[in-house]
Design a protein around this motif. Sequence first.
Motif, PDB file in Angstrom:
ATOM      1  N   TYR A  67      73.141  29.792 120.173  1.00 24.50           N
ATOM      2  CA  TYR A  67      72.433  28.657 120.771  1.00 24.50           C
ATOM      3  C   TYR A  67      71.070  29.067 121.328  1.00 24.50           C
ATOM      4  O   TYR A  67      70.135  28.271 121.336  1.00 24.50           O
ATOM      5  CB  TYR A  67      73.271  27.981 121.862  1.00 24.50           C
ATOM      6  CG  TYR A  67      72.559  26.788 122.447  1.00 24.50           C
ATOM      7  CD1 TYR A  67      72.536  25.576 121.751  1.00 24.50           C
ATOM      8  CD2 TYR A  67      71.874  26.869 123.651  1.00 24.50           C
ATOM      9  CE1 TYR A  67      71.850  24.478 122.254  1.00 24.50           C
ATOM     10  CE2 TYR A  67      71.193  25.775 124.161  1.00 24.50           C
ATOM     11  CZ  TYR A  67      71.181  24.583 123.459  1.00 24.50           C
ATOM     12  OH  TYR A  67      70.495  23.503 123.949  1.00 24.50           O
ATOM     13  N   ARG A  91      66.506  24.493 117.714  1.00 24.20           N
ATOM     14  CA  ARG A  91      67.591  25.442 117.974  1.00 24.20           C
ATOM     15  C   ARG A  91      68.247  25.825 116.649  1.00 24.20           C
ATOM     16  O   ARG A  91      68.304  25.006 115.724  1.00 24.20           O
ATOM     17  CB  ARG A  91      68.637  24.852 118.910  1.00 24.20           C
ATOM     18  CG  ARG A  91      68.140  24.615 120.325  1.00 24.20           C
ATOM     19  CD  ARG A  91      68.514  25.739 121.228  1.00 24.20           C
ATOM     20  NE  ARG A  91      67.931  25.538 122.567  1.00 24.20           N
ATOM     21  CZ  ARG A  91      67.603  26.520 123.355  1.00 24.20           C
ATOM     22  NH1 ARG A  91      67.811  27.773 122.988  1.00 24.20           N
ATOM     23  NH2 ARG A  91      67.077  26.295 124.533  1.00 24.20           N
ATOM     24  N   THR A  93      71.214  26.021 115.975  1.00 24.18           N
ATOM     25  CA  THR A  93      72.415  25.208 115.768  1.00 24.18           C
ATOM     26  C   THR A  93      72.068  23.816 115.239  1.00 24.18           C
ATOM     27  O   THR A  93      72.956  22.979 115.090  1.00 24.18           O
ATOM     28  CB  THR A  93      73.197  25.083 117.085  1.00 24.18           C
ATOM     29  OG1 THR A  93      72.317  24.548 118.085  1.00 24.18           O
ATOM     30  CG2 THR A  93      73.741  26.420 117.534  1.00 24.18           C
ATOM     31  N   GLU A 185      72.108  17.954 114.822  1.00 23.35           N
ATOM     32  CA  GLU A 185      73.136  18.984 114.893  1.00 23.35           C
ATOM     33  C   GLU A 185      73.664  19.317 113.503  1.00 23.35           C
ATOM     34  O   GLU A 185      73.798  18.427 112.655  1.00 23.35           O
ATOM     35  CB  GLU A 185      74.319  18.522 115.772  1.00 23.35           C
ATOM     36  CG  GLU A 185      73.983  18.383 117.237  1.00 23.35           C
ATOM     37  CD  GLU A 185      73.720  19.686 117.944  1.00 23.35           C
ATOM     38  OE1 GLU A 185      74.288  20.734 117.552  1.00 23.35           O
ATOM     39  OE2 GLU A 185      72.936  19.664 118.922  1.00 23.35           O
TER      40      GLU A 185
END
Length: 187
Positions: A67, A91, A93, A185
Motif C-alpha cells: 500500500y 497507489r 493497489t 481499486e
Amino acid sequence: MVSDGMGTATWVKALDNLDLLAAPVANELRRLAEHEPDLAGRAVVAAIDPDFADTESMTDHYEMDIYLSCNCVLVAGKRSGEERVAAAVVRATTRADVNHVVKPLLDVRKCSFWPQERAVEASGMEYGGITPVGVPESWRLLIDTRVVEGFCVIGSGLRTSKLAVPGALLAALPRAEVVEGLAYEVE
C-alpha cells in the motif's frame, strides 16, 4: 521519519544523500526544501538492488507494505497537433483510470501510456524509477487523493534506489493537481 511498513531497506535522509537520486529529482527536492523545509526534510531514500526495482518484486524482497508503494505512469494524447502529457501518480493497489479521468483532464480524443524510450528520454530518469518529483514543467502532474494520505514509496529517478515521502510533499509540488477518482481499486 520512516513510516511503518517500509520493510528491511535502509532509509536515510534524502536531502543528505542527493547522490542516490537522479539529477531532476535531486534538483526538485532542493527547490522544495526552500519553500517547504519540513516536508522536504521528511523525505528519505534507500539504495536497492536494481533487480528488485519493480513494485511487486521490491515489496516482496524488502518486505514492504504494498500500500505504501506508488506508481507514476506517463500518459499522453494529442489535440490540434499538440501532444499533452501527464504524470499520473496512484497507489500500487490501484490503477490509473486513463480513459474516464486522465483523457478528459488532458482534453484529448485518445490517450495512451508513453513508450519506455520516450518516457526515459523526456523525463531524464531511468525506466522503473520514474517519479513525480522532478517531472518536466510542461507535463501535468495528477495525483490520486489516496496518494496524498500517509507515506509513499516512489521512484528516485534511478533503478538503484527508492524515495519515500509524505503524500503531502507530492501535493506541494509545483503544478500538482490532486484528483478525486484518478485511480480505481484493483480486484
